[in-house]
Write a protein that holds these residues in place. Structure first.
Motif, PDB file in Angstrom:
ATOM      1  N   LEU A   1       0.843  -1.256  -0.140  1.00  0.00           N
ATOM      2  CA  LEU A   1      -0.121  -0.029   0.017  1.00  0.00           C
ATOM      3  C   LEU A   1       0.978   1.265   0.064  1.00  0.00           C
ATOM      4  N   THR A   2       2.007   1.202   0.664  1.00  0.00           N
ATOM      5  CA  THR A   2       2.680   2.493   0.962  1.00  0.00           C
ATOM      6  C   THR A   2       3.350   2.689  -0.558  1.00  0.00           C
ATOM      7  N   TYR A   3       3.632   1.518  -1.378  1.00  0.00           N
ATOM      8  CA  TYR A   3       4.446   1.499  -2.763  1.00  0.00           C
ATOM      9  C   TYR A   3       3.497   2.275  -3.744  1.00  0.00           C
ATOM     10  N   LEU A   4       2.206   2.000  -3.409  1.00  0.00           N
ATOM     11  CA  LEU A   4       1.110   2.539  -4.171  1.00  0.00           C
ATOM     12  C   LEU A   4       0.669   3.778  -3.968  1.00  0.00           C
ATOM     13  N   LYS A   5       0.821   4.273  -2.816  1.00  0.00           N
ATOM     14  CA  LYS A   5       0.661   5.799  -2.460  1.00  0.00           C
ATOM     15  C   LYS A   5       1.879   6.558  -2.563  1.00  0.00           C
ATOM     16  N   ASN A   6       3.029   6.010  -2.640  1.00  0.00           N
ATOM     17  CA  ASN A   6       4.283   6.797  -3.003  1.00  0.00           C
ATOM     18  C   ASN A   6       4.382   7.458  -1.447  1.00  0.00           C
ATOM     19  N   TRP A   7       3.938   6.877  -0.469  1.00  0.00           N
ATOM     20  CA  TRP A   7       4.114   7.384   0.971  1.00  0.00           C
ATOM     21  C   TRP A   7       5.689   7.412   1.473  1.00  0.00           C
ATOM     22  N   ASP A   8       5.878   8.580   1.974  1.00  0.00           N
ATOM     23  CA  ASP A   8       7.345   8.632   2.788  1.00  0.00           C
ATOM     24  C   ASP A   8       7.236   7.746   3.974  1.00  0.00           C
ATOM     25  N   LYS A   9       8.408   7.154   4.510  1.00  0.00           N
ATOM     26  CA  LYS A   9       8.081   6.326   5.489  1.00  0.00           C
ATOM     27  C   LYS A   9       7.830   7.104   6.932  1.00  0.00           C
ATOM     28  N   LEU A  10       8.161   8.463   6.885  1.00  0.00           N
ATOM     29  CA  LEU A  10       7.621   9.427   8.154  1.00  0.00           C
ATOM     30  C   LEU A  10       6.092   9.713   8.066  1.00  0.00           C
ATOM     31  N   PHE A  11       5.503   9.370   6.861  1.00  0.00           N
ATOM     32  CA  PHE A  11       4.127   9.877   6.725  1.00  0.00           C
ATOM     33  C   PHE A  11       3.288   9.336   7.938  1.00  0.00           C
ATOM     34  N   GLN A  12       2.728  10.179   8.597  1.00  0.00           N
ATOM     35  CA  GLN A  12       1.975   9.503   9.668  1.00  0.00           C
ATOM     36  C   GLN A  12       0.433  10.059   9.901  1.00  0.00           C
ATOM     37  N   SER A  13      -0.228  10.517   8.549  1.00  0.00           N
ATOM     38  CA  SER A  13      -1.773  10.802   8.452  1.00  0.00           C
ATOM     39  C   SER A  13      -2.364   9.573   8.116  1.00  0.00           C
ATOM     40  N   PRO A  14      -3.733   9.858   8.734  1.00  0.00           N
ATOM     41  CA  PRO A  14      -4.623   8.743   8.474  1.00  0.00           C
ATOM     42  C   PRO A  14      -4.585   8.446   6.989  1.00  0.00           C
ATOM     43  N   PHE A  15      -5.501   7.251   6.553  1.00  0.00           N
ATOM     44  CA  PHE A  15      -5.418   6.850   5.032  1.00  0.00           C
ATOM     45  C   PHE A  15      -6.957   6.294   5.018  1.00  0.00           C
ATOM     46  N   LYS A  16      -7.225   6.282   3.550  1.00  0.00           N
ATOM     47  CA  LYS A  16      -8.622   5.549   3.291  1.00  0.00           C
ATOM     48  C   LYS A  16      -8.083   4.548   2.229  1.00  0.00           C
ATOM     49  N   SER A  17      -8.782   3.182   2.680  1.00  0.00           N
ATOM     50  CA  SER A  17      -8.466   2.182   1.667  1.00  0.00           C
ATOM     51  C   SER A  17      -9.864   1.111   2.042  1.00  0.00           C
TER      52      SER A  17
END
Length: 351
Positions: free
Chosen positions: A77-93
């Protein structure tokens, strides 16, 4: 205003499926406008699997256990969203749960007789029924091929498709086993194993696995069963055609008596018909016994004067017997080899 909107947001801390009821294979967790709190908990019980779907793509699949949801535990999921490892916000899925326990006692059966090739009887039509059990083993395949974006997918929606797959593969299973119908009916476990093996690839494409399959009954249509019963009766008397013809005569006596009894009335008519039938049966049995034994002498009724023994068997008796044997062969009661053997035996008795 933006701060107020953020405060009003609803976050999901625990995602779970208590699986109330017994009729769902897949269930999508209701998200609405809620978002999953980073660090939230996903609870997957035994006999369940959970799958994250992000923007239409399958992201991660989780097995039984309690999983803390972070960017580290959702690598795909992180790869699909291109999230940074320090990204801490809520997410939808979207989160879809799958019930992976066995679905037992699923019925199958042939609504109409199916035609198969058989070593002993040629082409025969048979009926069969039983039950089977299956489970979901590949949530991704099941989601892609069956349940899709539906909020819930019940067991009943899949029954017809799976029953059709079973019926479609019955003929292949019988042909693949190479076992005659009589042996197949006597060893239903072997047939069930062959059918389950035949079904495995078709179920696998749907993300399913056949856990067990039973064959509770194999039978022939009524008209074929009668021929089978005659063949069994012949087998009980072996190669003694005289005894077999007596057996056939005994089978025909009730029908003859019924026809003859139609001319009388009440008990008297029935008695006349039965007497005529018994008398005919005795005469036929005596004549056939004499013709097949080669003596040419039929047993004389008690008190009758002994008749002179003829020399050899009469040609017309042999021809009559051959015609009867030909009828049995045409009905499938005798094989060509059995007919030829009896024909040669009878011809030797001519003088």
């Amino acid at each position: 205003m933006a701060l107020m909107d953020f405060i009003k947001k609803q976050f999901i801390d625990i995602i779970e499926w208590t699986e109330e009821g017994d009729d769902l294979l897949a269930w999508r967790f209701p998200m609405a406008d809620m978002e999953i709190q980073n660090g939230g908990v996903l609870v997957v019980r035994e006999s369940q699997m959970a799958m994250f779907v992000n923007e239409g793509q399958v992201a991660d699949v989780f097995g039984p256990g309690t999983h803390k949801l972070t960017t580290q535990t959702l690598p795909v999921l992180t790869y699909l969203k291109n999230w940074d490892k320090l990204f801490q916000s809520p997410f939808k899925s979207d989160v879809v749960f799958f019930s992976t326990r066995q679905r037992i006692d699923q019925k199958w059966g042939t609504p109409q007789p199916i035609t198969i090739r058989d070593k002993d009887f040629g082409a025969v039509r048979l009926r069969a029924f039983g039950n089977y059990a299956y489970r979901i083993t590949d949530p991704k395949a099941f989601y892609s091929e069956i349940s899709g974006t539906r909020a819930a997918y019940p067991v009943a929606d899949l029954e017809g498709q799976l029953r059709g797959l079973v019926l479609q593969n019955i003929s292949n299973a019988i042909a693949g086993s190479g076992v005659p119908f009589l042996d197949l009916a006597a060893n239903q476990v072997m047939f069930a194993e062959a059918l389950a093996k035949e079904l495995a690839p078709a179920f696998e494409k749907l993300g399913l696995r056949v856990e067990s399959l039973t064959v509770q009954n194999l039978s022939l249509p009524e008209e074929l069963q009668k021929i089978l019963d005659q063949k069994i009766g012949m087998g009980m008397v072996g190669n003694d055609m005289g005894k077999f013809m007596q057996y056939q005569t005994a089978q025909a006596i009730p029908k003859f008596a019924e026809g003859a009894g139609g001319g009388g009335s009440g008990i008297a008519g029935d008695a006349m018909g039965l007497g005529a039938g018994v008398a005919l049966g005795q005469v036929l049995a005596q004549n056939l016994s004499a013709g097949l034994s080669g003596s040419g002498t039929a047993p004389q009724p008690q008190g009758a004067a002994p008749a002179a023994a003829p020399v050899g068997v009469k040609p017309e008796d042999v021809m009559a017997t051959l015609e009867k044997l030909g009828e049995l062969k045409s009905k499938g009661i005798l094989t060509q080899e059995e007919f030829d053997a009896k024909k040669a035996e009878l011809l030797k008795k001519l003088v």
